[in-house]
Motif scaffolding. Structure first.
Motif, PDB file in Angstrom:
ATOM      1  N   GLU A  20      47.723  40.181  46.576  1.00 36.56           N
ATOM      2  CA  GLU A  20      46.285  40.479  46.449  1.00 36.56           C
ATOM      3  C   GLU A  20      45.983  41.186  45.130  1.00 36.56           C
TER       4      GLU A  20
ATOM      5  N   ALA B 162      46.119  38.615  42.322  1.00 39.10           N
ATOM      6  CA  ALA B 162      44.983  37.694  42.454  1.00 39.10           C
ATOM      7  C   ALA B 162      43.708  38.350  41.936  1.00 39.10           C
ATOM      8  N   ALA B 163      43.534  39.646  42.226  1.00 39.27           N
ATOM      9  CA  ALA B 163      42.359  40.370  41.717  1.00 39.27           C
ATOM     10  C   ALA B 163      42.400  40.475  40.200  1.00 39.27           C
TER      11      ALA B 163
ATOM     12  N   ASP C 262      43.696  38.248  38.251  1.00 40.57           N
ATOM     13  CA  ASP C 262      43.308  36.919  37.769  1.00 40.57           C
ATOM     14  C   ASP C 262      41.789  36.781  37.745  1.00 40.57           C
ATOM     15  N   VAL C 263      41.139  37.264  38.802  1.00 35.81           N
ATOM     16  CA  VAL C 263      39.670  37.207  38.857  1.00 35.81           C
ATOM     17  C   VAL C 263      39.071  38.004  37.707  1.00 35.81           C
ATOM     18  N   LEU C 264      39.600  39.192  37.469  1.00 34.91           N
ATOM     19  CA  LEU C 264      39.072  40.032  36.388  1.00 34.91           C
ATOM     20  C   LEU C 264      39.317  39.400  35.025  1.00 34.91           C
TER      21      LEU C 264
ATOM     22  N   ALA D 233      39.342  36.253  34.403  1.00 32.63           N
ATOM     23  CA  ALA D 233      38.335  35.198  34.280  1.00 32.63           C
ATOM     24  C   ALA D 233      36.964  35.778  33.979  1.00 32.63           C
ATOM     25  N   GLN D 234      36.623  36.881  34.603  1.00 28.42           N
ATOM     26  CA  GLN D 234      35.335  37.529  34.351  1.00 28.42           C
ATOM     27  C   GLN D 234      35.239  38.046  32.921  1.00 28.42           C
TER      28      GLN D 234
ATOM     29  N   VAL E 276      31.189  40.363  41.630  1.00 34.21           N
ATOM     30  CA  VAL E 276      32.550  39.827  41.641  1.00 34.21           C
ATOM     31  C   VAL E 276      33.507  40.821  40.987  1.00 34.21           C
TER      32      VAL E 276
ATOM     33  N   GLU F 245      34.141  43.684  43.417  1.00 34.36           N
ATOM     34  CA  GLU F 245      35.012  43.270  44.519  1.00 34.36           C
ATOM     35  C   GLU F 245      36.472  43.197  44.065  1.00 34.36           C
ATOM     36  N   ALA F 246      36.690  42.666  42.865  1.00 31.74           N
ATOM     37  CA  ALA F 246      38.062  42.565  42.355  1.00 31.74           C
ATOM     38  C   ALA F 246      38.651  43.938  42.071  1.00 31.74           C
TER      39      ALA F 246
ATOM     40  N   THR G  31      39.593  45.613  45.174  1.00 27.98           N
ATOM     41  CA  THR G  31      40.814  45.055  45.739  1.00 27.98           C
ATOM     42  C   THR G  31      42.048  45.651  45.083  1.00 27.98           C
TER      43      THR G  31
END
Length: 393
Positions: free
Chosen positions: A5, A8-9, A11-13, A15-16, A26, A29-30, A33
């Motif tokens: 987790e 994965a968070a 990775d989201v950051l 991308a942002q 988003v 939330e990341a 996490t």
């Protein structure tokens, strides 16, 4: 919950960070996490990516620090601060010590735990970086802290206190070098590192509650420290002196100290950081009601508090000893007459804190109405508080 987790968070950051218009919800939330999934054994790459994401979010939402609470930007800002500061300290040290104490009792004495085995002890954090790498990792954050010192000369000390009290190598050495550099350049008070070391020594002895200090030593060594120019040292000296006044006075050995009331009077004559000293002294009794029990009914506590507050030097937040205003607002939260006395003496903010501590609105409404009528900078806060209480019933 764990590293899957966490990464994965990240990775989201990542991308942002690349997006033209990052989505604040988003991002929050990341970041949220990351917090519960951050382990004590992060890799170099994990640490680098997490700090990079935090620095990006702090810059992206730079205006959010003073924005409306709970907006995405506000939440992102404070989650990032929490992540960085928890990483450079052993934030689980207290939990680990308490858990290990339970394990020791279970193994040594067989205390019944309801059939449950002892909880696992959280691992000690490991940072897979050398001093140079760790210095580079936190350098942007230290630069942020330094930028605040001109306006708030003690603002960097809370984190430094935690780093030294709950050290994680090599961040403890990074902070020691940083504080020494600040002092060498005359940034802030110019004595952050020695003041921190001395204050922590005083506070630790007070907390341990075992050291015997003869009255002559107290008078010759500790009482002069109450006049120390640095509020952190003075406050922790006050805490140590207060801790010596146990019910049976055994911490003074076979010597005879001043009576508690005389020591209290002495505090009203401190010409340096009087409020910090008094705050430290009171917290040694845990809180004001316990001090009042030891003083007896003959002591005029109201007059003493006002005398402490009368000193023109303010009360910057410093670690190690509880702020004096905090004791006041917890003790006088239902005493409207005293709140009016605070207003009469110009201590509007403390009066406001007393009035908003938890008493029913009908009791403290006259105090709040006077704050509103005064049209000071607190007036809007008082109006908002009244409106919120009226709406909630």
């Amino acid at each position: 919950m764990g590293m899957v987790e966490f990464r994965a968070a990240l990775d989201v950051l990542d991308a942002q960070r690349e997006a033209d218009t990052p989505d604040g919800d988003v991002v929050v939330e990341a970041l949220a996490t990351l917090k519960p999934n951050r382990t004590a054994l992060l890799s170099r790459d994990d640490l680098t990516r997490m700090f990079a994401a935090c620095y990006w979010a702090l810059d992206r939402f730079a205006e959010a620090r003073t924005a409306e609470p709970q907006t995405p930007g506000w939440r992102a800002h404070w989650i990032c601060i929490g992540l960085i500061e928890a990483t450079v300290t052993d934030d689980a040290a207290g939990y680990r010590a308490a858990t290990q104490s339970g394990v020791n009792r279970y193994l040594a004495l067989g205390f019944d735990r309801g059939g449950k085995p002892p909880e696992p002890v959280k691992p000690v954090p490991h940072v897979p970086m050398d001093l140079e790498e760790a210095t580079g990792l936190v350098a942007p954050y230290l630069a942020r802290l330094e930028a605040e010192i001109a306006e708030k000369p003690y603002s960097h000390l809370k984190l430094a206190w935690d780093v030294f009290r709950r050290p994680v190598a090599p961040f403890d050495v990074v902070f020691e070098h940083w504080l020494a550099d600040l002092d060498a350049r005359g940034v802030g008070t110019g004595d952050s590192l020695p003041a921190l070391r001395e204050a922590q020594a005083l506070e630790k002895i007070a907390q341990e509650g075992r050291q015997v200090v003869g009255w002559q030593t107290c008078e010759d060594v500790l009482l002069p420290k109450l006049e120390h120019p640095h509020p952190m040292v003075a406050g922790c000296a006050g805490k140590l002196v207060g801790s010596l006044y146990t019910p049976d006075m055994d911490r003074f050995g076979n010597t005879t100290p001043w009576p508690l009331t005389k020591m209290m009077d002495h505090l009203t004559h401190v010409q340096g950081c009087r409020r910090a000293v008094a705050g430290g002294f009171v917290v040694a009794f845990d809180e004001m009601p316990y001090l009042v029990e030891d003083l007896g009914d003959a002591f005029d506590l109201d007059a003493w508090v006002m005398e402490i507050l009368a000193h023109p030097l303010g009360e910057p937040y410093v670690p190690g000893a509880q702020a004096f205003w905090f004791h006041v607002h917890e003790y006088y939260w239902r005493d409207v007459d005293f709140m009016f006395g605070l207003l009469d003496a110009g201590h509007d903010w403390i009066a406001y804190m007393c009035a908003t501590e938890g008493a029913e609105l009908a009791l403290v409404r006259p105090v709040l109405d006077r704050i509103v009528a005064g049209e000071t900078e607190l007036a809007e806060a008082a109006r908002t508080f009244i409106a919120r209480k009226e709406k909630s019933g």
